[in-house]
Design a protein around this motif. Structure first.
Motif, PDB file in Angstrom:
ATOM      1  N   SER A   1       0.848  -1.241  -0.021  1.00  0.00           N
ATOM      2  CA  SER A   1      -0.042   0.033   0.030  1.00  0.00           C
ATOM      3  C   SER A   1       0.840   1.358  -0.079  1.00  0.00           C
ATOM      4  O   SER A   1       1.739   1.386   0.713  1.00  0.00           O
ATOM      5  CB  SER A   1      -0.945  -0.008   1.158  1.00  0.00           C
ATOM      6  OG  SER A   1      -1.777   1.216   1.417  1.00  0.00           O
ATOM      7  N   THR A   2       0.581   2.233  -0.923  1.00  0.00           N
ATOM      8  CA  THR A   2       1.110   3.761  -0.882  1.00  0.00           C
ATOM      9  C   THR A   2       0.440   4.310   0.290  1.00  0.00           C
ATOM     10  O   THR A   2       1.156   5.382   0.794  1.00  0.00           O
ATOM     11  CB  THR A   2       0.926   4.170  -2.294  1.00  0.00           C
ATOM     12  OG1 THR A   2      -0.453   4.553  -2.496  1.00  0.00           O
ATOM     13  CG2 THR A   2       1.719   3.314  -3.238  1.00  0.00           C
ATOM     14  N   VAL A   3      -0.626   4.183   0.852  1.00  0.00           N
ATOM     15  CA  VAL A   3      -1.290   4.783   1.988  1.00  0.00           C
ATOM     16  C   VAL A   3      -0.868   3.960   3.094  1.00  0.00           C
ATOM     17  O   VAL A   3      -1.081   2.948   3.084  1.00  0.00           O
ATOM     18  CB  VAL A   3      -2.660   4.882   1.720  1.00  0.00           C
ATOM     19  CG1 VAL A   3      -3.288   5.719   2.792  1.00  0.00           C
ATOM     20  CG2 VAL A   3      -3.055   5.666   0.484  1.00  0.00           C
ATOM     21  N   THR A   4      -0.598   4.776   4.043  1.00  0.00           N
ATOM     22  CA  THR A   4      -0.303   3.952   5.480  1.00  0.00           C
ATOM     23  C   THR A   4      -1.620   3.384   5.944  1.00  0.00           C
ATOM     24  O   THR A   4      -2.641   4.201   6.200  1.00  0.00           O
ATOM     25  CB  THR A   4       0.325   4.975   6.433  1.00  0.00           C
ATOM     26  OG1 THR A   4      -0.646   6.143   6.768  1.00  0.00           O
ATOM     27  CG2 THR A   4       1.684   5.675   6.209  1.00  0.00           C
ATOM     28  N   ILE A   5      -1.581   2.381   6.508  1.00  0.00           N
ATOM     29  CA  ILE A   5      -2.683   1.659   7.111  1.00  0.00           C
ATOM     30  C   ILE A   5      -2.821   1.931   8.499  1.00  0.00           C
ATOM     31  O   ILE A   5      -1.798   1.859   9.414  1.00  0.00           O
ATOM     32  CB  ILE A   5      -2.509  -0.032   6.824  1.00  0.00           C
ATOM     33  CG1 ILE A   5      -2.726  -0.329   5.269  1.00  0.00           C
ATOM     34  CG2 ILE A   5      -3.701  -0.724   7.593  1.00  0.00           C
ATOM     35  CD1 ILE A   5      -2.398  -1.873   4.922  1.00  0.00           C
ATOM     36  N   PRO A   6      -3.798   2.268   8.925  1.00  0.00           N
ATOM     37  CA  PRO A   6      -3.993   2.628  10.574  1.00  0.00           C
ATOM     38  C   PRO A   6      -3.677   1.551  11.142  1.00  0.00           C
ATOM     39  O   PRO A   6      -3.962   0.433  10.786  1.00  0.00           O
ATOM     40  CB  PRO A   6      -5.383   3.163  10.678  1.00  0.00           C
ATOM     41  CG  PRO A   6      -5.961   3.327   9.305  1.00  0.00           C
ATOM     42  CD  PRO A   6      -5.086   2.622   8.385  1.00  0.00           C
ATOM     43  N   TRP A   7      -2.809   1.749  12.531  1.00  0.00           N
ATOM     44  CA  TRP A   7      -2.566   0.535  13.250  1.00  0.00           C
ATOM     45  C   TRP A   7      -3.640  -0.290  13.747  1.00  0.00           C
ATOM     46  O   TRP A   7      -3.917  -1.478  14.191  1.00  0.00           O
ATOM     47  CB  TRP A   7      -1.701   1.080  14.619  1.00  0.00           C
ATOM     48  CG  TRP A   7      -0.266   1.412  14.115  1.00  0.00           C
ATOM     49  CD1 TRP A   7       0.157   2.622  13.666  1.00  0.00           C
ATOM     50  CD2 TRP A   7       0.610   0.362  13.518  1.00  0.00           C
ATOM     51  NE1 TRP A   7       1.486   2.383  13.238  1.00  0.00           N
ATOM     52  CE2 TRP A   7       1.841   1.024  13.294  1.00  0.00           C
ATOM     53  CE3 TRP A   7       0.729  -1.006  13.939  1.00  0.00           C
ATOM     54  CZ2 TRP A   7       2.967   0.379  12.986  1.00  0.00           C
ATOM     55  CZ3 TRP A   7       1.857  -1.563  13.544  1.00  0.00           C
ATOM     56  CH2 TRP A   7       3.262  -0.868  12.919  1.00  0.00           C
ATOM     57  N   HIS A   8      -4.889   0.481  14.110  1.00  0.00           N
ATOM     58  CA  HIS A   8      -5.911  -0.349  14.630  1.00  0.00           C
ATOM     59  C   HIS A   8      -6.434  -1.053  13.631  1.00  0.00           C
ATOM     60  O   HIS A   8      -6.901  -2.400  13.776  1.00  0.00           O
ATOM     61  CB  HIS A   8      -7.094   0.727  14.872  1.00  0.00           C
ATOM     62  CG  HIS A   8      -7.670   1.372  13.983  1.00  0.00           C
ATOM     63  ND1 HIS A   8      -7.209   2.429  13.465  1.00  0.00           N
ATOM     64  CD2 HIS A   8      -9.081   1.078  13.398  1.00  0.00           C
ATOM     65  CE1 HIS A   8      -8.003   2.956  12.691  1.00  0.00           C
ATOM     66  NE2 HIS A   8      -9.081   2.356  12.382  1.00  0.00           N
ATOM     67  N   VAL A   9      -6.399  -1.139  12.275  1.00  0.00           N
ATOM     68  CA  VAL A   9      -6.873  -2.016  11.293  1.00  0.00           C
ATOM     69  C   VAL A   9      -5.846  -3.160  11.212  1.00  0.00           C
ATOM     70  O   VAL A   9      -6.258  -4.204  11.159  1.00  0.00           O
ATOM     71  CB  VAL A   9      -6.918  -1.289   9.841  1.00  0.00           C
ATOM     72  CG1 VAL A   9      -7.139  -2.034   8.720  1.00  0.00           C
ATOM     73  CG2 VAL A   9      -8.182  -0.134   9.910  1.00  0.00           C
ATOM     74  N   PHE A  10      -4.483  -2.826  11.268  1.00  0.00           N
ATOM     75  CA  PHE A  10      -3.487  -3.750  11.482  1.00  0.00           C
ATOM     76  C   PHE A  10      -3.706  -4.828  12.405  1.00  0.00           C
ATOM     77  O   PHE A  10      -3.738  -6.082  12.308  1.00  0.00           O
ATOM     78  CB  PHE A  10      -2.174  -3.366  11.288  1.00  0.00           C
ATOM     79  CG  PHE A  10      -1.063  -4.135  11.049  1.00  0.00           C
ATOM     80  CD1 PHE A  10      -0.787  -4.636   9.840  1.00  0.00           C
ATOM     81  CD2 PHE A  10      -0.358  -4.536  12.341  1.00  0.00           C
ATOM     82  CE1 PHE A  10       0.359  -5.625   9.793  1.00  0.00           C
ATOM     83  CE2 PHE A  10       0.790  -5.459  12.259  1.00  0.00           C
ATOM     84  CZ  PHE A  10       1.232  -5.884  11.132  1.00  0.00           C
TER      85      PHE A  10
END
Length: 65
Positions: free
Chosen positions: A33-42
């Motif tokens: 992903s070029t957009v950072t994935i939020p930590w809560h989603v991870f």
């Protein structure tokens, strides 16, 4: 409703596959992903993967029938 051993084995495989696929999607999505994935989603993906693995282990041991 009592499940046969073969049905329980198939359910375990499905849960293991769900855990594997969700973990793989999570890891690939994190690095591609070029957009950072939020930590809560991870973290929610990680928790879901671990939960699927543990559920499969519990069913395979015979603790859930």
């Amino acid at each position: 409703m009592e499940l046969t051993p073969k049905q329980l084995e198939n359910i375990c495989r499905i849960f293991i596959n769900l855990g594997t696929l969700s973990f793989g999607a999570m890891v690939i999505g994190k690095f591609v992903s070029t957009v950072t994935i939020p930590w809560h989603v991870f973290l929610s993906g990680l928790v879901f993967s671990v939960a699927m693995f543990f559920l499969a282990i519990i069913i395979d041991k015979g603790e859930i029938r």
